[in-house]
Design an enzyme around this catalytic site. Structure first.
Site, PDB file in Angstrom:
ATOM      1  N   SER A 187       0.456  -4.967   2.010  1.00 54.20           N
ATOM      2  CA  SER A 187      -0.108  -4.785   0.640  1.00 54.20           C
ATOM      3  C   SER A 187      -1.585  -5.260   0.466  1.00 54.20           C
ATOM      4  O   SER A 187      -2.105  -5.842  -0.142  1.00 54.20           O
ATOM      5  CB  SER A 187       0.339  -6.335   0.053  1.00 54.20           C
ATOM      6  OG  SER A 187       1.635  -6.106  -0.602  1.00 54.20           O
ATOM      7  N   ASN A 194       3.623   2.701  -6.064  1.00 54.96           N
ATOM      8  CA  ASN A 194       4.012   1.383  -6.408  1.00 54.96           C
ATOM      9  C   ASN A 194       5.486   1.596  -7.338  1.00 54.96           C
ATOM     10  O   ASN A 194       6.487   0.815  -7.134  1.00 54.96           O
ATOM     11  CB  ASN A 194       3.023   0.629  -7.496  1.00 54.96           C
ATOM     12  CG  ASN A 194       2.188  -0.178  -6.764  1.00 54.96           C
ATOM     13  OD1 ASN A 194       2.403  -0.940  -5.872  1.00 54.96           O
ATOM     14  ND2 ASN A 194       0.764   0.428  -6.356  1.00 54.96           N
ATOM     15  N   GLU A 208       5.447  -3.033   9.990  1.00 53.68           N
ATOM     16  CA  GLU A 208       4.407  -2.590   9.372  1.00 53.68           C
ATOM     17  C   GLU A 208       3.489  -2.384  10.667  1.00 53.68           C
ATOM     18  O   GLU A 208       3.078  -3.432  11.634  1.00 53.68           O
ATOM     19  CB  GLU A 208       3.547  -3.409   8.576  1.00 53.68           C
ATOM     20  CG  GLU A 208       2.149  -3.009   8.533  1.00 53.68           C
ATOM     21  CD  GLU A 208       1.689  -1.777   8.070  1.00 53.68           C
ATOM     22  OE1 GLU A 208       2.314  -1.135   7.054  1.00 53.68           O
ATOM     23  OE2 GLU A 208       0.990  -1.121   8.877  1.00 53.68           O
ATOM     24  N   CYS A 265      -7.659   1.609  -2.183  1.00 55.46           N
ATOM     25  CA  CYS A 265      -8.361   1.917  -3.166  1.00 55.46           C
ATOM     26  C   CYS A 265      -9.636   1.027  -3.563  1.00 55.46           C
ATOM     27  O   CYS A 265     -10.852   1.540  -4.018  1.00 55.46           O
ATOM     28  CB  CYS A 265      -7.568   1.691  -4.592  1.00 55.46           C
ATOM     29  SG  CYS A 265      -5.799   2.164  -4.473  1.00 55.46           S
ATOM     30  N   ALA A 278       2.025  -0.233  -0.222  1.00 57.59           N
ATOM     31  CA  ALA A 278       2.108  -0.018  -1.972  1.00 57.59           C
ATOM     32  C   ALA A 278       3.874   0.392  -2.149  1.00 57.59           C
ATOM     33  O   ALA A 278       4.613  -0.703  -2.837  1.00 57.59           O
ATOM     34  CB  ALA A 278       1.419   0.918  -2.577  1.00 57.59           C
TER      35      ALA A 278
HETATM   36  C1  LIG Z   1     -10.377   5.216  -0.167  1.00 55.63           C
HETATM   37  C2  LIG Z   1      -9.237   5.360  -0.767  1.00 55.63           C
HETATM   38  C3  LIG Z   1      -9.130   5.046  -2.259  1.00 55.63           C
HETATM   39  C4  LIG Z   1      -7.993   5.229  -3.038  1.00 55.63           C
HETATM   40  N1  LIG Z   1      -8.185   4.888  -4.387  1.00 55.63           N
HETATM   41  C5  LIG Z   1      -7.252   5.021  -5.333  1.00 55.63           C
HETATM   42  C6  LIG Z   1      -7.324   4.820  -6.636  1.00 55.63           C
HETATM   43  O1  LIG Z   1      -8.442   4.517  -7.137  1.00 55.63           O
HETATM   44  N2  LIG Z   1      -6.195   5.005  -7.311  1.00 55.63           N
HETATM   45  C7  LIG Z   1      -4.952   5.333  -7.179  1.00 55.63           C
HETATM   46  O2  LIG Z   1      -4.103   5.340  -7.572  1.00 55.63           O
HETATM   47  N3  LIG Z   1      -4.634   5.628  -5.652  1.00 55.63           N
HETATM   48  C8  LIG Z   1      -5.921   5.385  -4.939  1.00 55.63           C
HETATM   49  N4  LIG Z   1      -5.823   5.759  -3.395  1.00 55.63           N
HETATM   50  C9  LIG Z   1      -4.397   6.384  -2.835  1.00 55.63           C
HETATM   51  C10 LIG Z   1      -3.601   4.923  -2.776  1.00 55.63           C
HETATM   52  O3  LIG Z   1      -4.420   4.042  -1.802  1.00 55.63           O
HETATM   53  C11 LIG Z   1      -2.216   5.594  -1.820  1.00 55.63           C
HETATM   54  O4  LIG Z   1      -1.736   6.435  -2.694  1.00 55.63           O
HETATM   55  C12 LIG Z   1      -1.443   4.310  -1.595  1.00 55.63           C
HETATM   56  O5  LIG Z   1      -1.761   3.410  -0.806  1.00 55.63           O
HETATM   57  C13 LIG Z   1      -0.062   4.892  -1.074  1.00 55.63           C
HETATM   58  O6  LIG Z   1       0.809   3.922  -0.659  1.00 55.63           O
HETATM   59  P1  LIG Z   1       2.059   3.899   0.356  1.00 55.63           P
HETATM   60  O7  LIG Z   1       2.556   2.735   0.316  1.00 55.63           O
HETATM   61  O8  LIG Z   1       2.764   5.014  -0.029  1.00 55.63           O
HETATM   62  O9  LIG Z   1       1.109   4.449   1.524  1.00 55.63           O
HETATM   63  P2  LIG Z   1       0.210   3.523   2.485  1.00 55.63           P
HETATM   64  O10 LIG Z   1      -0.700   2.761   1.437  1.00 55.63           O
HETATM   65  O11 LIG Z   1      -0.604   4.707   3.399  1.00 55.63           O
HETATM   66  O12 LIG Z   1       0.989   2.689   3.711  1.00 55.63           O
HETATM   67  C14 LIG Z   1       1.886   3.139   4.318  1.00 55.63           C
HETATM   68  C15 LIG Z   1       1.901   2.010   5.464  1.00 55.63           C
HETATM   69  O13 LIG Z   1       2.994   2.419   6.383  1.00 55.63           O
HETATM   70  C16 LIG Z   1       2.458   1.990   7.707  1.00 55.63           C
HETATM   71  N5  LIG Z   1       3.140   2.819   8.667  1.00 55.63           N
HETATM   72  C17 LIG Z   1       2.984   4.288   8.770  1.00 55.63           C
HETATM   73  N6  LIG Z   1       3.683   4.820   9.821  1.00 55.63           N
HETATM   74  C18 LIG Z   1       4.433   3.606  10.304  1.00 55.63           C
HETATM   75  C19 LIG Z   1       5.455   3.257  11.437  1.00 55.63           C
HETATM   76  N7  LIG Z   1       5.678   4.318  12.147  1.00 55.63           N
HETATM   77  N8  LIG Z   1       5.620   2.092  11.745  1.00 55.63           N
HETATM   78  C20 LIG Z   1       5.217   1.161  10.937  1.00 55.63           C
HETATM   79  N9  LIG Z   1       4.408   1.208   9.781  1.00 55.63           N
HETATM   80  C21 LIG Z   1       3.912   2.515   9.625  1.00 55.63           C
HETATM   81  C22 LIG Z   1       0.973   2.187   7.708  1.00 55.63           C
HETATM   82  O14 LIG Z   1       0.280   1.483   8.736  1.00 55.63           O
HETATM   83  C23 LIG Z   1       0.602   1.861   6.167  1.00 55.63           C
HETATM   84  O15 LIG Z   1       0.469   0.288   6.235  1.00 55.63           O
HETATM   85  C24 LIG Z   1      -6.932   5.722  -2.661  1.00 55.63           C
HETATM   86  C25 LIG Z   1      -6.799   5.958  -1.187  1.00 55.63           C
HETATM   87  C26 LIG Z   1      -7.944   5.844  -0.133  1.00 55.63           C
HETATM   88  C27 LIG Z   1      -7.618   6.015   1.198  1.00 55.63           C
END
Ligand SMILES: Cc1cc2nc3c(=O)[nH]c(=O)nc-3n(C[C@H](O)[C@H](O)[C@H](O)COP(=O)(O)OP(=O)(O)OC[C@H]3O[C@@H](n4cnc5c(N)ncnc54)[C@H](O)[C@@H]3O)c2cc1C
Length: 444
Positions: A37, A299, A31, A41, A7
Site C-alpha cells: 500500500s 484501486n 508481496e 504517485c 493498489a
Molecule cells: C512515479 C509514478 C507516479 C504516478 N502517478 C500517478 C498519479 O498521479 N495518478 C494515478 O492515477 N496513477 C499514477 N501512477 C500509476 C499508479 O501508481 C499505478 O497505476 C498503480 O500503482 C498500479 O497499482 P497496481 O496495484 O496495479 O500495481 P503496482 O503499484 O505496480 O503494485 C504491484 C505490486 O506487485 C508486486 N509484485 C509484482 N510481481 C510480484 C510477484 N511475482 N510476487 C510478489 N509481488 C509481486 C510489486 O512489488 C508491487 O508492489 C504513478 C506511477 C508512478 C510510477
C-alpha cells in the site's frame, strides 16, 4: 491468495475482508518488496521535497493489515502459479494453496534496449527504493539531470529535479511531450516547460547512455547530439507485468495485459482474478480494449475483484483515461478520446478550443486556461477533453469526465448548473464556455 500488495491487490483484499469474516475467508498476500500500500504517485513530490519522508507515502503497514486478519508476506516473490492444483509457489519453493487467486502484479517500466541503460546513475521511477536512490544522488551533489521521456512521470520528475536546484533537460523521441494530448495542447505544455527553464529536446530518440571512466552514466547520445548530466531519470512509459500470469498459461489480451471480464475474472480460469496495471480493460467511449495504467483504475478494479470474491456482484465500468498532472504552475488534465483516438475509433468528430481564465478576470490570481473538447459531429456527444493552464485548471477535467461518463452532449453541459464566484471562476466557467462553443455551432 493475492499476489502483489499495492493498489489493486490490497484493494481486493480489504474489500473481500469487509464482506467476509476471517472465519469465512482466509486472505494471504504475497508481496516481493518491503512495502505494501505505497504511493508511487507521490515519489516525484518526495524527491522534489514537497513530501517530507518515505513513510508518508505508505498508506498502511503489514501490521495494520494483520489487525484486519489479512496476512501479508513481504519480501516474498511468487515465482509460479500451479493452476491445475490451485497453488502459488514462491521463489524459495513454499506453496500456498488457494481457492481464489487475485493477480495484482502491476506494471513494468518500459526499458528499450539502449546500451548503458542499466548503468549506475540511470534511475527508474517505479518503487519507493527508486525515489530513495534519486534523493541520495541529489544529496551527493548532482547538479544536472536528464529526464528521458515526456510522459507525465517524466515531467513530474523534471519538476522535482528543478525544485532541488538541478539544471534539467528532458529528451524525448516524440515530437511533443504528453502524447495523450493533441499536438496543439502538447505545444502549450512544451512552451510551459521551457518558460520554467527546463530544456526540452523533442524528436530525439536516445541511442546510447554515455558512461564515464568508472562506468557510471554521465549523459546520453541521440542521433544528432550528446547531452551531459550527473543523473539520468527514466520516464519511458509503463507496460503490464505479466510474467507470472503468462508463464502459468493465463490468456493475455491484445494489449499484452491479462485478459479479464468485467468482474476482473480471467476468462479461461474464473477462479483467478487480475486487477490494476497488469490487467486489460476497456474504454468506455470507444468500447475497445485498453491498457491504461493508473492508480485510479487499479484501486477500483481491485475493489471489484474483492467484492465478487466476498459474494457481492460487481462489474468494472471501464475507463476514460482521466488523468491530471502539473509541472510547476502549469496544470494539465485529459479525459476520454484525443483526436487520434477518436479517429482510430471511427468517430466523425470536431474539435473546439477556447481560452479563458481560471478566476474572474479582475480577481487576483486569475490565470490563463485553455479547454479543448472533442465531440461527435451531429449528435454533439462529448468524446474527450483536455485542459492546460495555470493553478486551478487541472481538476476542471473532472466535470468534463463526468459529462462524458454520463453520455452528455455539449449542449447538456453548456446548460448545466455550474457554480460561480469570482475567486473560483468567471461567470461562465471555462468548461461551460467550451461546451457552448460546440453547441452553438452544432445547432447551426
Ligand atoms: C512515479 C509514478 C507516479 C504516478 N502517478 C500517478 C498519479 O498521479 N495518478 C494515478 O492515477 N496513477 C499514477 N501512477 C500509476 C499508479 O501508481 C499505478 O497505476 C498503480 O500503482 C498500479 O497499482 P497496481 O496495484 O496495479 O500495481 P503496482 O503499484 O505496480 O503494485 C504491484 C505490486 O506487485 C508486486 N509484485 C509484482 N510481481 C510480484 C510477484 N511475482 N510476487 C510478489 N509481488 C509481486 C510489486 O512489488 C508491487 O508492489 C504513478 C506511477 C508512478 C510510477
Amino acid at each position: 491468495m493475492v499476489v502483489g500488495g499495492d493498489a489493486a491487490g490490497m484493494s481486493a483484499a480489504t474489500q473481500a475482508r469487509r464482506l467476509r469474516t476471517a472465519a469465512e475467508l482466509q486472505i494471504t498476500v504475497l508481496e516481493q518488496g518491503h512495502d505494501v500500500s505505497f504511493s508511487a504517485c507521490g515519489i516525484p513530490y518526495w524527491v522534489g521535497g514537497q513530501v517530507a519522508g518515505r513513510n508518508e507515502l505508505i498508506a498502511r503497514t503489514p501490521a495494520e493489515f494483520a489487525a484486519q486478519d489479512i496476512s501479508v508476506h513481504t519480501g516474498t516473490r511468487a515465482a509460479g502459479i500451479d493452476l491445475a492444483a490451485g497453488a502459488v509457489v514462491t521463489e524459495h519453493g513454499t506453496r500456498f494453496g488457494y481457492d481464489t487467486l487475485v493477480i495484482g502484479t502491476g506494471g513494468r517500466p518500459t526499458r528499450p534496449p539502449i546500451p548503458g541503460l542499466d548503468a549506475p546513475g540511470v534511475f527508474g521511477v517505479h518503487r519507493l527504493e527508486d525515489g530513495a536512490a534519486i534523493r541520495t544522488a541529489i544529496d551527493a551533489g548532482a547538479r544536472t539531470g536528464l529526464v528521458l521521456g515526456g510522459g507525465y512521470i517524466g515531467l513530474e520528475m523534471a519538476e522535482a529535479l528543478l525544485a532541488r536546484g538541478l539544471a534539467v533537460t528532458v529528451v524525448l523521441a516524440d515530437p511533443l511531450p504528453m502524447q495523450l494530448l493533441d499536438a496543439d495542447m502538447g505545444e502549450r505544455v512544451c512552451a510551459g516547460l521551457r518558460a520554467m527553464g527546463i530544456v526540452v529536446h523533442t524528436d530525439s530518440a536516445v541511442r546510447e547512455v554515455l558512461l564515464d571512466g568508472d562506468g557510471r552514466a554521465c549523459g546520453v547520445r541521440t542521433d544528432g547530439a550528446s547531452y551531459e548530466a550527473d543523473l539520468v531519470v527514466l520516464g519511458l512509459g509503463m507496460g503490464p507485468e505479466v510474467t507470472l500470469a503468462a508463464d502459468a498459461g493465463l490468456a493475455l489480451g491484445v494489449t499484452g495485459a491479462i485478459d479479464v471480464d468485467r468482474s476482473q475474472r480471467c476468462r479461461d480460469h474464473p477462479e483467478v482474478f487480475a486487477a490494476g496495471d497488469c490487467a486489460q480493460t476497456f474504454h468506455r467511449v470507444s468500447g475497445e480494449v485498453a491498457h491504461v495504467p493508473l492508480g485510479t483504475h487499479a484501486n477500483k478494479q481491485g475493489r471489484v475483484a474483492g467484492s465478487v470474491i466476498g459474494g457481492r456482484p460487481a462489474r468494472f465500468a471501464g475507463v476514460l483515461g482521466t488523468a491530471v498532472t502539473k509541472v510547476g504552475d502549469l496544470e494539465v488534465g485529459r479525459t476520454g478520446l484525443c483526436t487520434t483516438q477518436a479517429e482510430e475509433a471511427g468517430f466523425a468528430y470536431r474539435t473546439d478550443v477556447i481560452e479563458a481564465t481560471t478566476r474572474a478576470g479582475y480577481f487576483p490570481g486569475a490565470e490563463d486556461v485553455a479547454v479543448k473538447l472533442v465531440s461527435e459531429r451531429g449528435s454533439g456527444h462529448l468524446l474527450g477533453a483536455q485542459v492546460v493552464g495555470g493553478p486551478g485548471s487541472a481538476k476542471r477535467i473532472d466535470v468534463l469526465a463526468t459529462a462524458i461518463w454520463a453520455g452528455m452532449t455539449a449542449e447538456d453541459l453548456a446548460g448545466s448548473d455550474l457554480s460561480y464566484a469570482p475567486p473560483f471562476s468567471p461567470v461562465y466557467d471555462p468548461v461551460a464556455v467550451a461546451a457552448r462553443a460546440v453547441s452553438r455551432t452544432e445547432q447551426g
